[in-house]
Motif scaffolding. Structure first.
Motif, PDB file in Angstrom:
ATOM      1  N   LEU A 138     -21.436   7.341 -38.626  1.00 25.43           N
ATOM      2  CA  LEU A 138     -21.851   7.236 -37.229  1.00 25.43           C
ATOM      3  C   LEU A 138     -23.287   7.250 -36.974  1.00 25.43           C
ATOM      4  CD1 LEU A 138     -20.881   7.787 -34.255  1.00 25.43           C
ATOM      5  CD2 LEU A 138     -20.890  10.182 -34.462  1.00 25.43           C
ATOM      6  N   LEU A 139     -23.710   6.492 -36.180  1.00 24.73           N
ATOM      7  CA  LEU A 139     -25.159   6.400 -35.944  1.00 24.73           C
ATOM      8  C   LEU A 139     -25.460   6.290 -34.290  1.00 24.73           C
ATOM      9  CD1 LEU A 139     -26.023   3.369 -38.326  1.00 24.73           C
ATOM     10  CD2 LEU A 139     -26.351   5.921 -38.639  1.00 24.73           C
ATOM     11  N   ALA A 140     -26.208   6.726 -33.721  1.00 23.41           N
ATOM     12  CA  ALA A 140     -26.927   6.894 -32.464  1.00 23.41           C
ATOM     13  C   ALA A 140     -27.996   7.281 -32.120  1.00 23.41           C
ATOM     14  CB  ALA A 140     -25.821   7.637 -31.643  1.00 23.41           C
ATOM     15  N   ASP A 141     -28.754   7.112 -30.957  1.00 26.26           N
ATOM     16  CA  ASP A 141     -29.943   7.900 -30.519  1.00 26.26           C
ATOM     17  C   ASP A 141     -29.938   8.159 -29.162  1.00 26.26           C
ATOM     18  OD1 ASP A 141     -31.298   5.475 -29.000  1.00 26.26           O
ATOM     19  OD2 ASP A 141     -31.202   4.382 -30.805  1.00 26.26           O
ATOM     20  N   ILE A 142     -30.818   8.942 -28.910  1.00 31.94           N
ATOM     21  CA  ILE A 142     -31.025   9.463 -27.396  1.00 31.94           C
ATOM     22  C   ILE A 142     -31.830   8.540 -26.479  1.00 31.94           C
ATOM     23  CG2 ILE A 142     -31.644  11.100 -26.004  1.00 31.94           C
ATOM     24  CD1 ILE A 142     -30.982  13.362 -28.497  1.00 31.94           C
ATOM     25  N   MET A 145     -35.626  12.937 -35.057  1.00 29.83           N
ATOM     26  CA  MET A 145     -36.374  12.888 -33.974  1.00 29.83           C
ATOM     27  C   MET A 145     -35.189  12.781 -33.108  1.00 29.83           C
ATOM     28  SD  MET A 145     -39.656  12.779 -33.213  1.00 29.83           S
ATOM     29  CE  MET A 145     -40.567  12.141 -34.410  1.00 29.83           C
ATOM     30  N   ASP A 146     -34.943  11.638 -32.404  1.00 28.57           N
ATOM     31  CA  ASP A 146     -33.973  11.404 -31.556  1.00 28.57           C
ATOM     32  C   ASP A 146     -32.753  10.523 -32.176  1.00 28.57           C
ATOM     33  OD1 ASP A 146     -35.217   9.045 -31.806  1.00 28.57           O
ATOM     34  OD2 ASP A 146     -35.451   8.256 -29.618  1.00 28.57           O
ATOM     35  N   ASP A 205     -28.655  11.124 -22.874  1.00 33.97           N
ATOM     36  CA  ASP A 205     -27.563  10.040 -23.080  1.00 33.97           C
ATOM     37  C   ASP A 205     -27.588   9.450 -24.347  1.00 33.97           C
ATOM     38  OD1 ASP A 205     -26.689  10.457 -20.484  1.00 33.97           O
ATOM     39  OD2 ASP A 205     -28.249   8.993 -19.491  1.00 33.97           O
ATOM     40  N   LEU A 206     -26.712   9.355 -24.985  1.00 30.64           N
ATOM     41  CA  LEU A 206     -26.430   8.515 -26.196  1.00 30.64           C
ATOM     42  C   LEU A 206     -26.392   6.953 -26.025  1.00 30.64           C
ATOM     43  CD1 LEU A 206     -23.918  10.246 -28.937  1.00 30.64           C
ATOM     44  CD2 LEU A 206     -26.657  10.253 -28.923  1.00 30.64           C
ATOM     45  N   GLN A 207     -27.106   6.132 -26.849  1.00 32.85           N
ATOM     46  CA  GLN A 207     -27.101   4.691 -26.816  1.00 32.85           C
ATOM     47  C   GLN A 207     -27.158   4.345 -28.125  1.00 32.85           C
ATOM     48  OE1 GLN A 207     -30.694   3.318 -24.786  1.00 32.85           O
ATOM     49  NE2 GLN A 207     -31.897   4.181 -26.433  1.00 32.85           N
ATOM     50  N   LYS A 251     -15.141  -0.117 -31.104  1.00 30.97           N
ATOM     51  CA  LYS A 251     -14.415  -0.328 -29.928  1.00 30.97           C
ATOM     52  C   LYS A 251     -14.473   0.753 -28.774  1.00 30.97           C
ATOM     53  CE  LYS A 251     -11.043  -3.573 -32.004  1.00 30.97           C
ATOM     54  NZ  LYS A 251      -9.548  -3.700 -32.344  1.00 30.97           N
ATOM     55  N   LYS A 252     -14.059   1.793 -29.197  1.00 30.22           N
ATOM     56  CA  LYS A 252     -14.577   2.953 -28.104  1.00 30.22           C
ATOM     57  C   LYS A 252     -15.731   2.916 -27.714  1.00 30.22           C
ATOM     58  CE  LYS A 252     -13.822   7.932 -27.925  1.00 30.22           C
ATOM     59  NZ  LYS A 252     -13.354   9.166 -28.741  1.00 30.22           N
ATOM     60  N   MET A 253     -16.776   2.927 -28.565  1.00 31.49           N
ATOM     61  CA  MET A 253     -18.431   2.759 -28.054  1.00 31.49           C
ATOM     62  C   MET A 253     -18.506   1.690 -27.241  1.00 31.49           C
ATOM     63  SD  MET A 253     -19.984   3.565 -31.830  1.00 31.49           S
ATOM     64  CE  MET A 253     -20.129   4.971 -32.544  1.00 31.49           C
ATOM     65  N   GLU A 254     -17.686   0.538 -27.288  1.00 27.44           N
ATOM     66  CA  GLU A 254     -17.892  -0.679 -26.525  1.00 27.44           C
ATOM     67  C   GLU A 254     -17.451  -0.261 -25.213  1.00 27.44           C
ATOM     68  OE1 GLU A 254     -17.427  -5.388 -26.505  1.00 27.44           O
ATOM     69  OE2 GLU A 254     -16.016  -4.164 -27.834  1.00 27.44           O
ATOM     70  N   ALA A 255     -16.393   0.634 -25.161  1.00 26.65           N
ATOM     71  CA  ALA A 255     -15.673   0.818 -23.768  1.00 26.65           C
ATOM     72  C   ALA A 255     -16.519   1.614 -23.070  1.00 26.65           C
ATOM     73  CB  ALA A 255     -14.068   1.262 -24.017  1.00 26.65           C
ATOM     74  N   ASP A 256     -17.226   2.897 -23.825  1.00 32.88           N
ATOM     75  CA  ASP A 256     -18.146   3.787 -23.032  1.00 32.88           C
ATOM     76  C   ASP A 256     -19.621   2.984 -22.714  1.00 32.88           C
ATOM     77  OD1 ASP A 256     -16.116   5.641 -23.681  1.00 32.88           O
ATOM     78  OD2 ASP A 256     -17.261   6.239 -25.445  1.00 32.88           O
ATOM     79  N   GLY A 257     -19.734   2.127 -23.379  1.00 34.62           N
ATOM     80  CA  GLY A 257     -21.207   1.438 -22.720  1.00 34.62           C
ATOM     81  C   GLY A 257     -22.135   1.864 -23.666  1.00 34.62           C
ATOM     82  N   THR A 258     -21.993   2.275 -24.973  1.00 28.52           N
ATOM     83  CA  THR A 258     -22.928   2.980 -25.882  1.00 28.52           C
ATOM     84  C   THR A 258     -23.197   2.250 -26.941  1.00 28.52           C
ATOM     85  OG1 THR A 258     -21.214   4.437 -26.885  1.00 28.52           O
ATOM     86  CG2 THR A 258     -22.316   5.152 -25.077  1.00 28.52           C
TER      87      THR A 258
END
Length: 468
Positions: free
Chosen positions: A209-213, A286-287, A316-318, A329-336
């Motif tokens: 799982l990858l993300a940034d703020i 970091m973020d 906000d995660l992006q 697919k869940k991330m796509e639905a969340d817009g992230t």
């Protein structure tokens, strides 16, 4: 058991050569950390102010961190902080308004030639719309009462980034005999997760799982008007000069990494001590969030919880991604979900392909025709390989620089033809990195594993092979 091998090559440079930094100049010695007030008995309980209890901190660190913690407030759904300064130094920081205006003139002319100045202004307009910066009215005779920071654009036209033009502020600017804003600021202690440990953890388990703020620094507000008046800058609109100031901490300010990390841990402590809170404290560099697990459902639930808790602090995660298609697919639905079309994500200096679940080095373009000491050092320093996966090739650049150093050339002198030929051959091999990747998953957490090491020495370097 999945096999994973890692080639490590090292060599010893003579003391006269020493180490090289990522930049141009050699680092001839190492600055030792000040021992002033080190080793004294703790005046405060380190747990209570959020410092690791297994590390030693000076009394000054403990006092400054406690003052910073006591200044944190949460109002209007935003974190507000007061910056910590070395009072004797901050009084000596000049306004720098003349330098800031000169830099702005050069930046404006350069961007106008490239038809990019409006794009540059749009970045600031968006920040103003979001309440990150604000315009202030300052008569020229009062410029001296504020601190003005020079800024310039960084152009990212092909790299993986959400904006093509980004402003960078030089908080380290100073005249010959003056003090910079960064020198006057208490930078805080290092609370960041160790990058190597985080990268090694990234290479475990089945799912990633990858993300940034989003705009992480800019989400933390400055509580004091005194602090805001130390982050002022100029913009030119038409022929008119406009004055602005930041209401937040910014990239380029040396205390910002400490502040972000401390606030994230402070925020995590508001919630139950669970896997989500531990992730907020230990899986951010970091973020950037980096997390793996063997249970896809648990990782998906963690993503949801992390996102919800961060939102409660206005974070906000992006740019989220995963090698688990259902999670994507869940991330796509969340817009992230990451909107990049490169087929890979950046992870702690590497390229990660979530489809192939593989990592490779981020290789910037190399100048094959580099022929001076300065340019070749710059080119050989471009490859960032935290885990030394490509070191059998990269080490050749270090050996080449060692031989160039022996020539005692000036920085812009041309190197001998024989060494230039060595660089051209090496540059071609560096380009070949684009065809070499490694499986991300090397092992699983909790599994019994054995590490076998084999060492050999063949001049001019030593070789170490580890098999897991």
């Amino acid at each position: 058991m999945q096999k994973y091998w890692l080639e490590l090559l090292n060599f010893h440079l003579p003391e006269s050569i020493m180490w090289f930094t990522k930049g141009i100049l050699p680092r001839p010695f190492k600055f030792e950390e000040s021992n002033v007030q080190r080793g004294l008995e703790n005046m405060f309980n380190l747990d209570s102010i959020g410092l690791p209890t297994d590390e030693k901190f000076s009394t000054l660190d403990e006092e400054k961190v406690k003052q910073f913690r006591d200044s944190i407030t949460f109002k209007d759904d935003l974190y507000h902080v007061q910056l910590q300064w070395y009072e004797d130094k901050i009084r000596s920081v000049p306004s720098n308004h003349n330098a800031a205006i000169r830099v702005l003139e050069r930046v404006t002319k350069d961007l106008e030639k490239k038809n990019l100045y409006n794009h540059y202004l749009q970045v600031f307009q968006q920040q103003e719309d979001e309440g990150i910066i604000e315009e202030i009215i300052v008569p020229p005779e009062q410029f001296k009462d504020y601190i003005w920071i020079p800024h310039r654009p960084v152009l990212k036209l092909t790299d993986q980034t959400t904006t093509k033009v980004r402003p960078v502020f030089n908080c380290s600017y100073k005249n010959k005999d003056s003090v910079s804003l960064n020198e006057a600021a208490y930078p805080g202690v290092n609370l960041m997760t160790d990058m190597i440990k985080l990268m090694i953890r990234f290479r475990t388990n089945r799912y990633a799982l990858l993300a940034d703020i989003r705009k992480a620094f800019l989400m933390i507000r400055l509580a004091s008007e005194r602090d805001r008046n130390r982050f002022c800058f100029f913009l030119k609109k038409g022929k008119n000069l406009h004055c602005y100031r930041y209401k937040t901490i910014i990239f380029g300010f040396n205390a910002s990494p400490f502040i972000l990390n401390y606030v994230l841990k402070f925020h995590a402590d508001k919630f139950p001590s669970d896997d989500c809170s531990e992730t907020l404290k230990s899986n951010f560099y970091m973020d950037n969030l980096v997390k793996t697990a063997n249970n896809a459902e648990n990782l998906s639930a963690l993503y949801t919880t992390v996102r919800e808790r961060l939102q409660k602090g206005n974070f906000d995660l992006q740019s989220c991604n995963s090698n688990y298609v259902t999670q994507q697919k869940k991330m796509e639905a969340d817009g992230t979900l990451s909107g990049f079309d490169f087929g890979w994500e950046k992870v702690l200096g590497y390229q990660y392909d979530p489809v192939q679940d593989s990592i490779s080095v981020c290789l910037p373009s190399c100048d094959v025709e580099a022929s001076t000491k300065r340019k070749i050092l710059s080119e050989t320093s471009k490859v960032f390989d935290l885990l030394f996966l490509y070191l059998p090739v990269i080490v050749r650049g270090r050996l080449l620089m060692r031989e160039i150093w022996k020539q005692k050339l000036n920085w812009d002198d041309a190197v001998p033809q024989s060494m230039s030929s060595v660089w051209k051959t090496l540059a071609k091999d560096l380009f070949a990195f684009n065809t070499v990747s490694f499986p991300r998953r090397a092992s699983d957490e909790g599994k019994d594993t054995k590490l076998f090491s084999f060492v050999t020495h063949l001049k001019p370097h030593m070789g170490l092979r580890c098999t897991l």
